[in-house]
Design a protein around this motif. Structure first.
Motif, PDB file in Angstrom:
ATOM      1  N   GLU A   1       0.815  -1.198   0.000  1.00  0.00           N
ATOM      2  CA  GLU A   1       0.000   0.000   0.000  1.00  0.00           C
ATOM      3  C   GLU A   1       0.860   1.264   0.000  1.00  0.00           C
ATOM      4  N   VAL A   2       0.421   2.262  -0.723  1.00  0.00           N
ATOM      5  CA  VAL A   2       1.138   3.533  -0.758  1.00  0.00           C
ATOM      6  C   VAL A   2       1.122   4.212   0.605  1.00  0.00           C
ATOM      7  N   SER A   3       0.208   3.802   1.460  1.00  0.00           N
ATOM      8  CA  SER A   3       0.138   4.380   2.805  1.00  0.00           C
ATOM      9  C   SER A   3       1.414   4.123   3.597  1.00  0.00           C
ATOM     10  N   ASP A   4       2.188   3.103   3.179  1.00  0.00           N
ATOM     11  CA  ASP A   4       3.457   2.839   3.861  1.00  0.00           C
ATOM     12  C   ASP A   4       4.423   4.007   3.702  1.00  0.00           C
ATOM     13  N   LEU A   5       4.258   4.779   2.638  1.00  0.00           N
ATOM     14  CA  LEU A   5       5.122   5.933   2.396  1.00  0.00           C
ATOM     15  C   LEU A   5       4.681   7.153   3.202  1.00  0.00           C
TER      16      LEU A   5
ATOM     17  N   ASN B   1     -11.624  20.080  12.426  1.00  0.00           N
ATOM     18  CA  ASN B   1     -10.696  21.007  11.771  1.00  0.00           C
ATOM     19  C   ASN B   1      -9.473  20.308  11.165  1.00  0.00           C
ATOM     20  N   ALA B   2      -9.402  18.996  11.171  1.00  0.00           N
ATOM     21  CA  ALA B   2      -8.252  18.293  10.590  1.00  0.00           C
ATOM     22  C   ALA B   2      -8.560  17.900   9.158  1.00  0.00           C
ATOM     23  N   LEU B   3      -7.642  18.165   8.258  1.00  0.00           N
ATOM     24  CA  LEU B   3      -7.847  17.757   6.873  1.00  0.00           C
ATOM     25  C   LEU B   3      -7.693  16.257   6.719  1.00  0.00           C
ATOM     26  N   GLY B   4      -6.695  15.682   7.387  1.00  0.00           N
ATOM     27  CA  GLY B   4      -6.513  14.243   7.329  1.00  0.00           C
ATOM     28  C   GLY B   4      -5.839  13.741   6.075  1.00  0.00           C
ATOM     29  N   PHE B   5      -5.024  14.594   5.394  1.00  0.00           N
ATOM     30  CA  PHE B   5      -4.280  14.177   4.215  1.00  0.00           C
ATOM     31  C   PHE B   5      -2.814  14.538   4.369  1.00  0.00           C
ATOM     32  N   CYS B   6      -1.964  13.838   3.618  1.00  0.00           N
ATOM     33  CA  CYS B   6      -0.542  14.183   3.570  1.00  0.00           C
ATOM     34  C   CYS B   6      -0.078  14.119   2.122  1.00  0.00           C
ATOM     35  N   TRP B   7       1.135  14.683   1.875  1.00  0.00           N
ATOM     36  CA  TRP B   7       1.738  14.657   0.544  1.00  0.00           C
ATOM     37  C   TRP B   7       2.562  13.397   0.348  1.00  0.00           C
ATOM     38  N   ILE B   8       2.569  12.898  -0.872  1.00  0.00           N
ATOM     39  CA  ILE B   8       3.566  11.939  -1.335  1.00  0.00           C
ATOM     40  C   ILE B   8       4.223  12.575  -2.557  1.00  0.00           C
ATOM     41  N   THR B   9       5.552  12.608  -2.604  1.00  0.00           N
ATOM     42  CA  THR B   9       6.262  13.290  -3.677  1.00  0.00           C
ATOM     43  C   THR B   9       7.184  12.334  -4.423  1.00  0.00           C
ATOM     44  N   GLN B  10       7.824  12.841  -5.488  1.00  0.00           N
ATOM     45  CA  GLN B  10       8.807  12.049  -6.210  1.00  0.00           C
ATOM     46  C   GLN B  10       9.935  11.600  -5.287  1.00  0.00           C
ATOM     47  N   GLU B  11      10.334  12.467  -4.374  1.00  0.00           N
ATOM     48  CA  GLU B  11      11.411  12.124  -3.450  1.00  0.00           C
ATOM     49  C   GLU B  11      11.070  10.896  -2.626  1.00  0.00           C
TER      50      GLU B  11
ATOM     51  N   PHE C   1       9.270   8.368  -3.509  1.00  0.00           N
ATOM     52  CA  PHE C   1       9.415   7.174  -4.347  1.00  0.00           C
ATOM     53  C   PHE C   1      10.884   6.842  -4.586  1.00  0.00           C
ATOM     54  N   VAL C   2      11.708   7.872  -4.792  1.00  0.00           N
ATOM     55  CA  VAL C   2      13.139   7.610  -5.006  1.00  0.00           C
ATOM     56  C   VAL C   2      13.746   6.979  -3.754  1.00  0.00           C
ATOM     57  N   ARG C   3      13.385   7.480  -2.572  1.00  0.00           N
ATOM     58  CA  ARG C   3      13.873   6.866  -1.332  1.00  0.00           C
ATOM     59  C   ARG C   3      13.406   5.422  -1.225  1.00  0.00           C
ATOM     60  N   PHE C   4      12.172   5.178  -1.619  1.00  0.00           N
ATOM     61  CA  PHE C   4      11.608   3.832  -1.560  1.00  0.00           C
ATOM     62  C   PHE C   4      12.432   2.868  -2.430  1.00  0.00           C
ATOM     63  N   PHE C   5      12.751   3.297  -3.660  1.00  0.00           N
ATOM     64  CA  PHE C   5      13.505   2.425  -4.553  1.00  0.00           C
ATOM     65  C   PHE C   5      14.963   2.279  -4.118  1.00  0.00           C
ATOM     66  N   LEU C   6      15.521   3.319  -3.525  1.00  0.00           N
ATOM     67  CA  LEU C   6      16.890   3.201  -3.026  1.00  0.00           C
ATOM     68  C   LEU C   6      16.963   2.156  -1.913  1.00  0.00           C
TER      69      LEU C   6
ATOM     70  N   VAL D   1      20.765  17.741 -17.314  1.00  0.00           N
ATOM     71  CA  VAL D   1      20.290  17.543 -15.951  1.00  0.00           C
ATOM     72  C   VAL D   1      19.621  16.184 -15.852  1.00  0.00           C
ATOM     73  N   VAL D   2      19.742  15.565 -14.697  1.00  0.00           N
ATOM     74  CA  VAL D   2      19.023  14.323 -14.390  1.00  0.00           C
ATOM     75  C   VAL D   2      17.999  14.644 -13.320  1.00  0.00           C
ATOM     76  N   THR D   3      16.765  14.253 -13.556  1.00  0.00           N
ATOM     77  CA  THR D   3      15.686  14.555 -12.622  1.00  0.00           C
ATOM     78  C   THR D   3      15.159  13.290 -11.962  1.00  0.00           C
ATOM     79  N   PHE D   4      14.431  13.479 -10.871  1.00  0.00           N
ATOM     80  CA  PHE D   4      13.799  12.342 -10.209  1.00  0.00           C
ATOM     81  C   PHE D   4      12.823  11.645 -11.157  1.00  0.00           C
ATOM     82  N   ALA D   5      12.130  12.429 -11.993  1.00  0.00           N
ATOM     83  CA  ALA D   5      11.190  11.824 -12.936  1.00  0.00           C
ATOM     84  C   ALA D   5      11.913  10.860 -13.878  1.00  0.00           C
ATOM     85  N   GLY D   6      13.092  11.258 -14.360  1.00  0.00           N
ATOM     86  CA  GLY D   6      13.863  10.387 -15.224  1.00  0.00           C
ATOM     87  C   GLY D   6      14.331   9.133 -14.505  1.00  0.00           C
ATOM     88  N   ILE D   7      14.769   9.315 -13.252  1.00  0.00           N
ATOM     89  CA  ILE D   7      15.226   8.177 -12.458  1.00  0.00           C
ATOM     90  C   ILE D   7      14.083   7.193 -12.217  1.00  0.00           C
ATOM     91  N   LEU D   8      12.916   7.712 -11.879  1.00  0.00           N
ATOM     92  CA  LEU D   8      11.772   6.843 -11.602  1.00  0.00           C
ATOM     93  C   LEU D   8      11.325   6.097 -12.850  1.00  0.00           C
TER      94      LEU D   8
END
Length: 388
Positions: free
Chosen positions: A9-13, A150-160, A162-167, A367-374
């Motif tokens: 699950e992506v929730s692990d991130l 008053n809590a939104l109850g959401f968080c961000w997941i970013t390219q970073e 995913f890169v940490r996950f694959f590393l 330049v090398v980007t996270f998008a390219g790495i992913l």
């Protein structure tokens, strides 16, 4: 290749991630700026309406797209203040509604995914053009209790993320991580560039593009050698008065201005020099912006019934690069023969989403980007019959 580890699950991130901060579209640009300073977040979401105590995380993920209008950051505000129509009256521009900062495609940059979505499915959404994934947070008793008021109850997941996950699972992709970035074909030659002596103000369209592409603007010599960068990440950790430096300095001098101070900001002599240039050009509005004293007890309209956010994590124009032990002139670089895993570690260690590629003579090659790495990892996860 076995893909069991990306079926989780992506929730692990999301572990350890805070809930999103937010403001309504009717909030002023100044209120959004104060919130960003006080809460210490890089981005702030703009929501059409607030969640109530009757909302649940599951309800939120399904309905978030109609409520979250986009995200804003300090760089958006700086670019807005530097727009031609706002240079004469930046203080008045700060009273505009925050909705003026939203790009036309802001909604497309943020996508909502459920907690049970797999990492692989979420990765496809990121590679499809989303900058951030919005994932419901799991709190105590989630699934049977109501979200706290008053809590939104959401968080961000970013390219970073995913890169940490694959590393962390890099061994599963051997020998690909040891291949050079040149052999993998992920060096982008189309980069954003400004010459050292060009006015920093002329680079504003490039800075906007860099913010959208999650890269930076390379500062180069006349013969194309890399000597530094103007990074949205660095600008995001400055305050709004850096707009006055952008309006008066060259690209090279802007790098020096940002890097000249620590958490307290640029030294007084640098500030006086900018003020002198503003006076020479009759930019009274920008001078007034420099004289404004931030209101420490002000609050955004989104925090009236919540606990006050922590103090700001940076002072006046205190730059990210200075706090990370490097300057804008010390852009993170690699070479065409650098390995994929080495570039990943470089980027993650310096908290950047890109690494400049240079030749032996520091000639900018791309330049090398996270998008390219992913993309490399995603291709490796394709079923073998689809890769043939």
């Amino acid at each position: 290749m076995a893909v069991s580890f990306v079926a989780g699950e992506v929730s692990d991130l999301c572990i350890g991630k805070p809930a999103l901060g937010w403001v309504p579209p009717s909030a002023t640009v100044r209120e959004a700026l104060l919130f960003l300073k006080r809460c210490g977040e890089n981005h702030l979401t703009v929501w059409r309406e607030r969640y109530t105590a009757t909302a649940t995380p599951a309800d939120g993920a399904a309905g978030a797209a109609s409520r979250c209008l986009g995200k804003v950051c300090v760089v958006d505000i700086i670019c807005y203040l530097c727009a031609e129509e706002n240079l004469t009256a930046p203080s008045a521009a700060l009273e505009s509604p925050v909705s003026v900062l939203l790009r036309k495609d802001s909604g497309a940059l943020i996508r909502n995914v459920e907690r049970h979505c797999s990492v692989l499915e979420a990765l496809d959404v990121i590679l499809g053009g989303a900058q951030n994934l919005m994932v419901p947070l799991r709190g105590p008793g989630a699934g049977r209790s109501k979200v706290q008021k008053n809590a939104l109850g959401f968080c961000w997941i970013t390219q970073e993320d995913f890169v940490r996950f694959f590393l962390n699972s890099i061994g599963a992709f051997s020998p690909i991580p040891a291949f050079s970035i040149e052999s993998l074909g992920i060096i982008q030659s189309d980069v954003l560039v400004v010459e050292y002596h060009k006015p920093a103000l002329s680079a504003m369209p490039l800075i906007k593009q860099a913010l959208a592409s999650q890269t930076a603007v390379a500062v180069v010599t006349d013969d194309g050698k890399l000597i530094g960068e103007i990074s949205p990440t660095t600008l995001a950790n400055c305050d709004e008065t850096v707009a006055t430096a952008i309006a008066t300095l060259s690209a090279g001098d802007l790098m020096a201005y940002i890097d000249s101070g620590g958490p307290a900001g640029p030294p007084e002599e640098a500030i006086r020099a900018v003020k002198a240039r503003l006076a020479e050009r009759g930019m009274v509005g920008m001078l007034e912006l420099m004289e404004e004293v931030p209101t420490s007890d002000a609050s955004s309209s989104s925090s009236s019934d919540e606990e006050s956010p922590p103090p700001a994590r940076y002072g006046r124009s205190g730059s990210y690069s200075a706090r990370m032990g490097r300057r804008s002139e010390d852009a993170i670089v690699c070479h065409p023969w650098s390995s994929l895993v080495a570039v990943m570690i470089q980027a993650l260690a310096h908290r950047v989403t890109y690494v400049w590629v240079v030749g032996e003579d520091y000639q900018l090659a791309g330049v090398v980007t996270f998008a390219g790495i992913l993309t490399v990892f995603r291709d490796e996860l394709q079923p073998s019959e689809q890769r043939q």
